[in-house]
Design a protein around this motif. Structure first.
Motif, PDB file in Angstrom:
ATOM      1  N   GLU A 191       6.469  85.808  61.642  1.00 57.45           N
ATOM      2  CA  GLU A 191       5.013  85.910  61.645  1.00 57.45           C
ATOM      3  C   GLU A 191       4.465  86.441  62.964  1.00 57.45           C
ATOM      4  O   GLU A 191       3.298  86.851  63.025  1.00 57.45           O
ATOM      5  CB  GLU A 191       4.391  84.544  61.354  1.00 57.45           C
ATOM      6  N   THR A 192       5.300  86.451  64.001  1.00 56.57           N
ATOM      7  CA  THR A 192       4.846  86.858  65.328  1.00 56.57           C
ATOM      8  C   THR A 192       4.691  88.368  65.450  1.00 56.57           C
ATOM      9  O   THR A 192       3.927  88.850  66.288  1.00 56.57           O
ATOM     10  CB  THR A 192       5.844  86.345  66.398  1.00 56.57           C
ATOM     11  N   VAL A 193       5.420  89.126  64.624  1.00 57.10           N
ATOM     12  CA  VAL A 193       5.455  90.586  64.780  1.00 57.10           C
ATOM     13  C   VAL A 193       4.703  91.283  63.650  1.00 57.10           C
ATOM     14  O   VAL A 193       4.386  90.676  62.620  1.00 57.10           O
ATOM     15  CB  VAL A 193       6.914  91.090  64.818  1.00 57.10           C
ATOM     16  N   GLY A 194       4.457  92.573  63.858  1.00 56.49           N
ATOM     17  CA  GLY A 194       3.746  93.349  62.852  1.00 56.49           C
ATOM     18  C   GLY A 194       4.590  93.764  61.674  1.00 56.49           C
ATOM     19  O   GLY A 194       4.072  94.015  60.583  1.00 56.49           O
ATOM     20  N   TYR A 195       5.939  93.840  61.901  1.00 58.13           N
ATOM     21  CA  TYR A 195       6.835  94.341  60.852  1.00 58.13           C
ATOM     22  C   TYR A 195       8.001  93.375  60.636  1.00 58.13           C
ATOM     23  O   TYR A 195       9.106  93.591  61.134  1.00 58.13           O
ATOM     24  CB  TYR A 195       7.360  95.725  61.228  1.00 58.13           C
ATOM     25  N   PRO A 196       7.777  92.289  59.886  1.00 60.21           N
ATOM     26  CA  PRO A 196       8.863  91.358  59.583  1.00 60.21           C
ATOM     27  C   PRO A 196       9.669  91.823  58.378  1.00 60.21           C
ATOM     28  O   PRO A 196       9.119  92.407  57.440  1.00 60.21           O
ATOM     29  CB  PRO A 196       8.117  90.062  59.265  1.00 60.21           C
ATOM     30  N   THR A 197      10.974  91.559  58.403  1.00 61.41           N
ATOM     31  CA  THR A 197      11.851  91.848  57.262  1.00 61.41           C
ATOM     32  C   THR A 197      12.836  90.704  57.118  1.00 61.41           C
ATOM     33  O   THR A 197      13.407  90.246  58.111  1.00 61.41           O
ATOM     34  CB  THR A 197      12.621  93.165  57.471  1.00 61.41           C
ATOM     35  N   VAL A 198      13.036  90.252  55.888  1.00 63.47           N
ATOM     36  CA  VAL A 198      14.011  89.186  55.663  1.00 63.47           C
ATOM     37  C   VAL A 198      15.324  89.813  55.212  1.00 63.47           C
ATOM     38  O   VAL A 198      15.342  90.760  54.429  1.00 63.47           O
ATOM     39  CB  VAL A 198      13.501  88.134  54.651  1.00 63.47           C
ATOM     40  N   VAL A 199      16.421  89.268  55.731  1.00 58.88           N
ATOM     41  CA  VAL A 199      17.765  89.802  55.490  1.00 58.88           C
ATOM     42  C   VAL A 199      18.632  88.687  54.915  1.00 58.88           C
ATOM     43  O   VAL A 199      18.744  87.621  55.514  1.00 58.88           O
ATOM     44  CB  VAL A 199      18.391  90.327  56.797  1.00 58.88           C
ATOM     45  N   ASN A 200      19.229  88.933  53.756  1.00 58.00           N
ATOM     46  CA  ASN A 200      20.100  87.913  53.155  1.00 58.00           C
ATOM     47  C   ASN A 200      19.439  86.531  53.189  1.00 58.00           C
ATOM     48  O   ASN A 200      20.033  85.558  53.665  1.00 58.00           O
ATOM     49  CB  ASN A 200      21.448  87.850  53.891  1.00 58.00           C
ATOM     50  N   PRO A 201      18.216  86.398  52.679  1.00 58.70           N
ATOM     51  CA  PRO A 201      17.453  85.166  52.935  1.00 58.70           C
ATOM     52  C   PRO A 201      17.993  83.957  52.187  1.00 58.70           C
ATOM     53  O   PRO A 201      18.539  84.067  51.087  1.00 58.70           O
ATOM     54  CB  PRO A 201      16.052  85.530  52.415  1.00 58.70           C
ATOM     55  N   ASP A 202      17.820  82.779  52.803  1.00 55.84           N
ATOM     56  CA  ASP A 202      18.069  81.546  52.077  1.00 55.84           C
ATOM     57  C   ASP A 202      16.942  81.379  51.053  1.00 55.84           C
ATOM     58  O   ASP A 202      15.960  82.127  51.025  1.00 55.84           O
ATOM     59  CB  ASP A 202      18.187  80.351  53.021  1.00 55.84           C
ATOM     60  N   ARG A 203      17.097  80.394  50.172  1.00 57.14           N
ATOM     61  CA  ARG A 203      16.166  80.266  49.046  1.00 57.14           C
ATOM     62  C   ARG A 203      14.731  80.045  49.513  1.00 57.14           C
ATOM     63  O   ARG A 203      13.786  80.650  48.990  1.00 57.14           O
ATOM     64  CB  ARG A 203      16.613  79.101  48.152  1.00 57.14           C
ATOM     65  N   ALA A 204      14.563  79.204  50.521  1.00 57.23           N
ATOM     66  CA  ALA A 204      13.218  78.895  51.000  1.00 57.23           C
ATOM     67  C   ALA A 204      12.573  80.113  51.652  1.00 57.23           C
ATOM     68  O   ALA A 204      11.372  80.355  51.473  1.00 57.23           O
ATOM     69  CB  ALA A 204      13.268  77.730  51.982  1.00 57.23           C
ATOM     70  N   LEU A 205      13.345  80.885  52.407  1.00 59.86           N
ATOM     71  CA  LEU A 205      12.783  82.081  53.036  1.00 59.86           C
ATOM     72  C   LEU A 205      12.449  83.134  51.986  1.00 59.86           C
ATOM     73  O   LEU A 205      11.444  83.843  52.101  1.00 59.86           O
ATOM     74  CB  LEU A 205      13.748  82.662  54.071  1.00 59.86           C
ATOM     75  N   ARG A 206      13.266  83.229  50.946  1.00 62.54           N
ATOM     76  CA  ARG A 206      12.968  84.182  49.878  1.00 62.54           C
ATOM     77  C   ARG A 206      11.605  83.874  49.264  1.00 62.54           C
ATOM     78  O   ARG A 206      10.789  84.779  49.007  1.00 62.54           O
ATOM     79  CB  ARG A 206      14.069  84.141  48.814  1.00 62.54           C
ATOM     80  N   ARG A 207      11.339  82.591  49.006  1.00 62.17           N
ATOM     81  CA  ARG A 207      10.043  82.210  48.443  1.00 62.17           C
ATOM     82  C   ARG A 207       8.912  82.530  49.417  1.00 62.17           C
ATOM     83  O   ARG A 207       7.865  83.056  49.015  1.00 62.17           O
ATOM     84  CB  ARG A 207      10.040  80.714  48.100  1.00 62.17           C
TER      85      ARG A 207
END
Length: 277
Positions: A191-207
């Motif tokens: 949330e701190t940056v302008g361009y976040p990307t999730v990589v191989n996310p755990d279930r909670a991060l995917r949601r």
């Protein structure tokens, strides 16, 4: 717009393993850990990755880390990491991460690894993959040994705060910065940056990513050690050159430098060979 940087979580984002657990075997072999220490560390990592960690759980992991390292000679830890890096870490570096790091470097962005593992482990890994700096857990050192006190624990909201402090020091425009992680505990970082990307996310991060419409990518392929070393040695192009244009996270096939191209080619060659077989 000021300077920009790309902040990468380490475990299961840049490497397909736990950096802390990867060195447990040589630490055990050299007498720094006993069998119970190894099992306890593995269990803590499993709970953290499967169930996530709130403030209380993070505090327990931090205290366990501090107790485990108390009295360890710092030089011995650094020697073990240096001697085993190519064996225990390099084979698990994601080719996609190497490509993406190459893109950011080519675009003139600094690359920073952000990890809850100790700085003595994270900094050599950063050098291996071509990162410019690290944010990592720092232990207090006195007379060449870890005291058992944690000076800074790089986890959860602490990562985000450290990123903000680094941005202030280095003149980064956080709205122009990138961040990558696999863990829901890194939502504050993302949330701190302008361009976040999730990589191989755990279930909670995917949601969480779906609610926020964050991009999601999957990294799968390891890259040969020699190509990781070659990619990390690439120099940045001069400002204004074609390679200095901004990178697009989704376009992972757009790489910078021959080593990165080779990394992608090698991964595809392996996949084709498996299909043919």
């Amino acid at each position: 717009m000021g300077r920009a940087a790309a902040f990468f979580d380490l475990d299961r984002t840049v490497i397909a393993t736990s950096s802390a657990l990867a060195f447990a075997r040589p630490f055990y072999r050299d007498g720094l850990m006993n069998r119970r220490d190894v099992l306890a560390s593995g269990y803590a990592q499993l709970v953290y990755k499967v169930a996530g960690a709130g403030d209380e759980q993070m505090a327990k992991i931090r205290d366990q880390l501090a107790s485990l390292c108390r009295g360890w000679p710092v030089d011995q830890v650094r020697r073990i990491v240096a001697e085993t890096l190519d064996e225990l870490i390099a084979p698990y570096v994601y080719a996609e991460a190497v490509a993406l790091i190459g893109q950011h470097r080519a675009a003139g962005r600094d690359v920073v690894l952000v990890s809850s593992s100790g700085e003595e482990m994270v900094r050599p890994i950063a050098e291996l993959v071509g990162a410019d700096d690290v944010i990592a857990t720092r232990m207090t050192i006195r007379e060449g040994r870890f005291t058992g006190d944690v000076e800074f624990y790089a986890a959860g909201p602490n990562k985000a705060e450290a990123v903000r402090e680094m941005a202030a020091r280095n003149g980064y425009d956080l709205a122009a910065c990138y961040a990558y992680s696999d863990s829901v505990s890194d939502v504050p970082l993302l949330e701190t940056v302008g361009y976040p990307t999730v990589v191989n996310p755990d279930r909670a991060l995917r949601r969480a990513a779906q609610r926020r419409a964050w991009p999601l990518v999957t990294f799968r392929r390891p890259v040969p050690t020699r190509l990781v070393r070659l990619a990390s040695s690439l120099r940045r192009p001069a400002p204004g050159s074609l390679l200095s244009r901004p990178a697009v996270p989704a376009a992972l096939a757009v790489t910078a430098g021959a080593a990165v191209v080779l990394a992608i080619w090698y991964g595809r060659r392996r996949a084709t060979a498996r299909t043919a077989g």
